[in-house]
Design a protein around this motif. Structure first.
Motif, PDB file in Angstrom:
ATOM      1  N   GLY A 149       0.800  -1.392   0.052  1.00 40.83           N
ATOM      2  CA  GLY A 149       0.183   0.003  -0.019  1.00 40.83           C
ATOM      3  C   GLY A 149       0.861   1.207   0.023  1.00 40.83           C
ATOM      4  N   ASN A 150       0.451   2.203   0.988  1.00 34.25           N
ATOM      5  CA  ASN A 150       1.483   3.306   1.185  1.00 34.25           C
ATOM      6  C   ASN A 150       2.543   3.141   2.233  1.00 34.25           C
ATOM      7  OD1 ASN A 150       0.213   4.827  -0.842  1.00 34.25           O
ATOM      8  ND2 ASN A 150      -1.560   5.551   0.751  1.00 34.25           N
ATOM      9  N   GLN A 151       2.692   1.884   2.458  1.00 35.01           N
ATOM     10  CA  GLN A 151       3.708   1.610   3.674  1.00 35.01           C
ATOM     11  C   GLN A 151       4.975   0.747   3.019  1.00 35.01           C
ATOM     12  OE1 GLN A 151       3.591   2.339   6.884  1.00 35.01           O
ATOM     13  NE2 GLN A 151       1.477   3.330   6.571  1.00 35.01           N
ATOM     14  N   LEU A 152       6.039   1.375   3.249  1.00 31.39           N
ATOM     15  CA  LEU A 152       7.222   0.703   2.849  1.00 31.39           C
ATOM     16  C   LEU A 152       8.234   0.134   3.851  1.00 31.39           C
ATOM     17  CD1 LEU A 152      10.065   2.798   3.561  1.00 31.39           C
ATOM     18  CD2 LEU A 152       8.848   4.281   2.130  1.00 31.39           C
ATOM     19  N   THR A 153       8.908  -1.103   3.452  1.00 34.93           N
ATOM     20  CA  THR A 153       9.748  -1.730   4.286  1.00 34.93           C
ATOM     21  C   THR A 153      11.035  -1.616   3.465  1.00 34.93           C
ATOM     22  OG1 THR A 153       7.793  -3.139   4.862  1.00 34.93           O
ATOM     23  CG2 THR A 153      10.134  -4.133   5.415  1.00 34.93           C
ATOM     24  N   LEU A 154      12.100  -1.520   4.230  1.00 34.69           N
ATOM     25  CA  LEU A 154      13.490  -1.423   3.771  1.00 34.69           C
ATOM     26  C   LEU A 154      14.141  -2.683   4.494  1.00 34.69           C
ATOM     27  CD1 LEU A 154      14.540   2.231   3.967  1.00 34.69           C
ATOM     28  CD2 LEU A 154      14.141   0.721   2.090  1.00 34.69           C
ATOM     29  N   PRO A 155      15.160  -3.238   3.963  1.00 34.92           N
ATOM     30  CA  PRO A 155      16.054  -4.250   4.565  1.00 34.92           C
ATOM     31  C   PRO A 155      17.019  -3.678   5.710  1.00 34.92           C
ATOM     32  CG  PRO A 155      16.841  -3.826   2.382  1.00 34.92           C
ATOM     33  CD  PRO A 155      15.362  -3.069   2.430  1.00 34.92           C
ATOM     34  N   PRO A 156      17.239  -4.381   6.565  1.00 37.65           N
ATOM     35  CA  PRO A 156      17.779  -3.689   7.658  1.00 37.65           C
ATOM     36  C   PRO A 156      19.515  -3.637   7.444  1.00 37.65           C
ATOM     37  CG  PRO A 156      17.266  -6.084   8.321  1.00 37.65           C
ATOM     38  CD  PRO A 156      16.550  -5.655   6.907  1.00 37.65           C
ATOM     39  N   ASN A 157      19.800  -4.443   6.997  1.00 41.45           N
ATOM     40  CA  ASN A 157      21.444  -4.384   7.032  1.00 41.45           C
ATOM     41  C   ASN A 157      21.891  -3.410   6.035  1.00 41.45           C
ATOM     42  OD1 ASN A 157      21.762  -6.662   8.889  1.00 41.45           O
ATOM     43  ND2 ASN A 157      21.847  -7.996   7.222  1.00 41.45           N
ATOM     44  N   PRO A 158      21.364  -3.372   4.548  1.00 44.41           N
ATOM     45  CA  PRO A 158      21.875  -2.227   3.853  1.00 44.41           C
ATOM     46  C   PRO A 158      21.467  -0.715   4.404  1.00 44.41           C
ATOM     47  CG  PRO A 158      20.835  -3.836   2.716  1.00 44.41           C
ATOM     48  CD  PRO A 158      20.426  -4.095   4.057  1.00 44.41           C
ATOM     49  N   LEU A 159      20.601  -0.789   5.296  1.00 43.20           N
ATOM     50  CA  LEU A 159      20.174   0.583   5.734  1.00 43.20           C
ATOM     51  C   LEU A 159      21.068   0.897   6.629  1.00 43.20           C
ATOM     52  CD1 LEU A 159      18.148   2.784   6.110  1.00 43.20           C
ATOM     53  CD2 LEU A 159      16.748   1.475   7.465  1.00 43.20           C
ATOM     54  N   GLU A 166      11.490   9.358  -6.253  1.00 47.80           N
ATOM     55  CA  GLU A 166      11.342   8.194  -6.633  1.00 47.80           C
ATOM     56  C   GLU A 166       9.795   8.139  -6.841  1.00 47.80           C
ATOM     57  OE1 GLU A 166      11.945   4.134  -7.795  1.00 47.80           O
ATOM     58  OE2 GLU A 166      13.353   6.080  -7.650  1.00 47.80           O
ATOM     59  N   LYS A 167       9.107   7.645  -7.839  1.00 40.55           N
ATOM     60  CA  LYS A 167       7.679   7.318  -7.838  1.00 40.55           C
ATOM     61  C   LYS A 167       7.020   5.850  -7.571  1.00 40.55           C
ATOM     62  CE  LYS A 167       6.039  10.868 -11.004  1.00 40.55           C
ATOM     63  NZ  LYS A 167       5.381  11.027 -12.223  1.00 40.55           N
ATOM     64  N   HIS A 168       6.046   5.848  -6.864  1.00 41.55           N
ATOM     65  CA  HIS A 168       5.500   4.505  -6.564  1.00 41.55           C
ATOM     66  C   HIS A 168       3.950   4.696  -6.830  1.00 41.55           C
ATOM     67  CE1 HIS A 168       4.412   0.690  -4.852  1.00 41.55           C
ATOM     68  NE2 HIS A 168       3.685   1.296  -4.070  1.00 41.55           N
TER      69      HIS A 168
END
Length: 580
Positions: free
Chosen positions: A169-179, A231-233
């Protein structure tokens, strides 16, 4: 505060100051070295990549073939571009792109000169290095644009991170290690929607960044030196804002021994210089004292110049007891040296006078003896008696000089025996006065208390000699018409103790102040007369003091002189008081 405590305190304070300065220098030097090192490393890295692009773009230019308006590159060149992850565009003289290989999103299909400069500057902020080259191929002017991502640049890493985003939806999730690798300790990452609201935050900053208008967000991105990415989503645009870790480079450079060694080297140099200056400052007064003592040992008793100035005293307050003691010692030694010179001069004058006084009567005696034994002249009995009387007087004079020298020697060596017995002071004083009047023909008046007989324990011989010296001094050193008055007074003390005071007063010419201040010293003549040995007053003073008495003198030029001899009341020394 004692000298030891002040020295310890000064040493402690000096060491603390040196330690603080060294620590400060260590941090400052480490920071400067790190700053210049990172700056040089960044420049070196960017320069290296730029040089590589410049070299490669020339290689590509040499392999470019233009057929009509079509660019042809060898198959190997295309594979090489793909392998190196290069982006390539070739533009004709009108600004139209006639060849494109893996173009970037921000690249266009038509350029002006301004567009090329803008592309280069904006791409650099995103971690993309671009090399632009212009040359002719088949008589046609072409422009080559070669670009490559800097994979260590935070903008590139942010771009790679965005590619790994998972949307729900409008929620994003990022991988923890690269972050975590991107943001590190002090960095942060926030994602804004089109309205400036934060939809994602990792280690976010202060509250002012929570919700921003479009103008505020644009202003912050321009002036806060941040890295951002659009960035577009779906139909929504999002702005990714990254603040890189400020300590990332520091952490990466901590393992580099060059920083540590360089900082320690600078700190050691500063430490050595500070210790040298501190030791020099602390030891300067010590060397000053050593030099002062050496000067004293050489007989130079002047106080050194630096201590006579205000700045020198203030600067050396920590050693002020030492300087006070040395100053006192210098002054004392200087006074003693002056006294020694003065005594030496007086001794030489006295020796000259004694030699003259000894030679004069001896010469007279020898002359009379030569005349008496001469056969050229027959002497009458009256002449013989007259000359014998003169020889007798001269002999007595020689005897007196020798006796004075003998007494002085014995007094100085504490070898003069005392035989103290009860002495009738009034009778003894009367005898001394009458003998002096008889021998010297002087006018002396004796005044004493006749109702008491004062018996006092004295050595009669030496007391007689002392008083006689004082009375004869008044006679010899004054004109014949001088009136001399001798007075005896009884002193009553507590418990029936008795003492006495003798005053010898004259109305003669008096004694000058310079002679008066050292009248009781040896070799001092009260006048230019050679009728005295220069030892009479010194002998009188010592003979009176060894028997417990005290002598004082007062004089005024043109008025006269007064000697006062006092023996304080002491019961043990009074053996009898009789009524006459």
């Amino acid at each position: 505060m004692k000298l030891e405590a002040r020295l310890s305190l000064r040493f402690l304070i000096g060491m603390i100051v040196i330690l603080v300065i060294v620590i400060g220098v260590l941090f400052i030097s480490a920071g400067l070295i790190q700053y210049f090192y990172m700056d040089q490393a960044t420049k070196k890295e960017s320069t290296s990549l730029s040089k590589q692009l410049d070299q490669d773009i020339k290689r590509i230019k040499s392999q470019t073939v233009l057929v009509g308006n079509t660019i042809h590159l060898t198959r190997g060149t295309a594979n090489w571009l793909r392998k190196e992850e290069y982006t390539l565009q070739i533009i004709n003289n009108q600004g139209k792109v006639i060849y494109s290989f893996q173009p970037l999103d921000q690249m266009s299909k038509h350029y002006t000169a301004g567009d090329l400069l803008t592309l280069r500057e904006q791409s650099k902020k995103r971690g993309i290095y671009i090399s632009i080259w212009s040359d002719q191929v088949s008589k046609n002017r072409l422009i080559w644009i070669l670009a490559k991502h800097d994979k260590n640049h935070p903008a590139y890493l942010l771009h790679k991170l965005v590619e790994k985003v998972k949307w729900k939806g409008n929620q994003l999730t990022l991988p923890p290690n690269p972050l975590k690798d991107l943001v590190k300790q002090s960095g942060w990452l926030q994602v804004f929607d089109e309205e400036g609201k934060v939809i994602y935050r990792y280690q976010g900053p202060q509250a002012k960044w929570m919700n921003l208008s479009l103008g505020d967000l644009t202003h912050q991105l321009l002036y806060e030196n941040l890295i951002y990415l659009e960035e577009k989503h779906g139909q929504q645009s999002y702005t990714w804002v990254l603040q890189p870790d400020k300590h990332k480079e520091i952490e990466n450079s901590k393992n580099d021994p060059f920083h540590f060694v360089s900082a320690m080297f600078i700190a050691c140099i500063v430490l050595i210089v500070l210790i040298y200056l501190f030791a020099k400052n602390l030891s300067r007064p010590i060397w000053f004292v050593m030099d002062w003592i050496q000067q004293l040992a050489k007989g130079h008793y002047q106080i050194p110049e630096p201590l006579t100035s205000g700045s020198g005293k203030k600067k050396n307050q920590i050693f002020h007891e030492v300087f006070q003691s040395l100053t006192f010692l210098s002054e004392s030694l200087s006074d003693l040296e002056e006294e020694r010179k003065r005594l030496e001069q007086a001794r030489e004058e006295w020796l000259a006078g004694v030699s003259h006084d000894l030679k004069s009567p001896l010469s007279s005696i020898q002359g009379y003896a030569d005349l008496y034994t001469s056969k050229k002249y027959q002497w009458t009995r009256e002449e013989i008696n007259e000359y014998l009387e003169l020889v007798k007087q001269k002999t007595e004079r020689v005897y007196q000089l020798i006796d004075d020298l003998n007494i002085t020697f014995r007094l100085n060596n504490h070898a003069l025996p005392l035989q103290q017995t009860p002495v009738n002071v009034a009778k003894l004083l009367e005898s001394i006065v009458f003998d002096t009047m008889k021998n010297k023909g002087a006018h002396i008046t004796l005044k004493s208390i006749s109702s008491y007989t004062i018996m006092y324990l004295l050595d009669e011989q030496w007391f007689h000699r002392a008083i006689q010296n004082l009375i004869e001094n008044a006679v010899v050193h004054n004109p014949p018409e001088t009136n001399i008055e001798v007075n005896l007074m009884m002193i009553q003390g507590e418990g029936g103790a008795l003492g006495f005071r003798i005053t010898i007063r004259d109305d003669g010419k008096g004694i000058s102040p310079d002679i008066l201040s050292r009248l009781f010293e040896r070799y001092v003549h009260g006048s230019k007369s050679r009728h005295s040995s220069g030892l009479g007053m010194s002998i009188a003073k010592q003979l009176i003091e060894i028997q417990g008495g005290r002598i004082e003198v007062r004089s005024e030029v043109g008025i006269g002189t007064e000697f006062e001899v006092t023996f304080q009341p002491v019961i043990e020394k009074v053996t009898n008081i009789e009524t006459s």
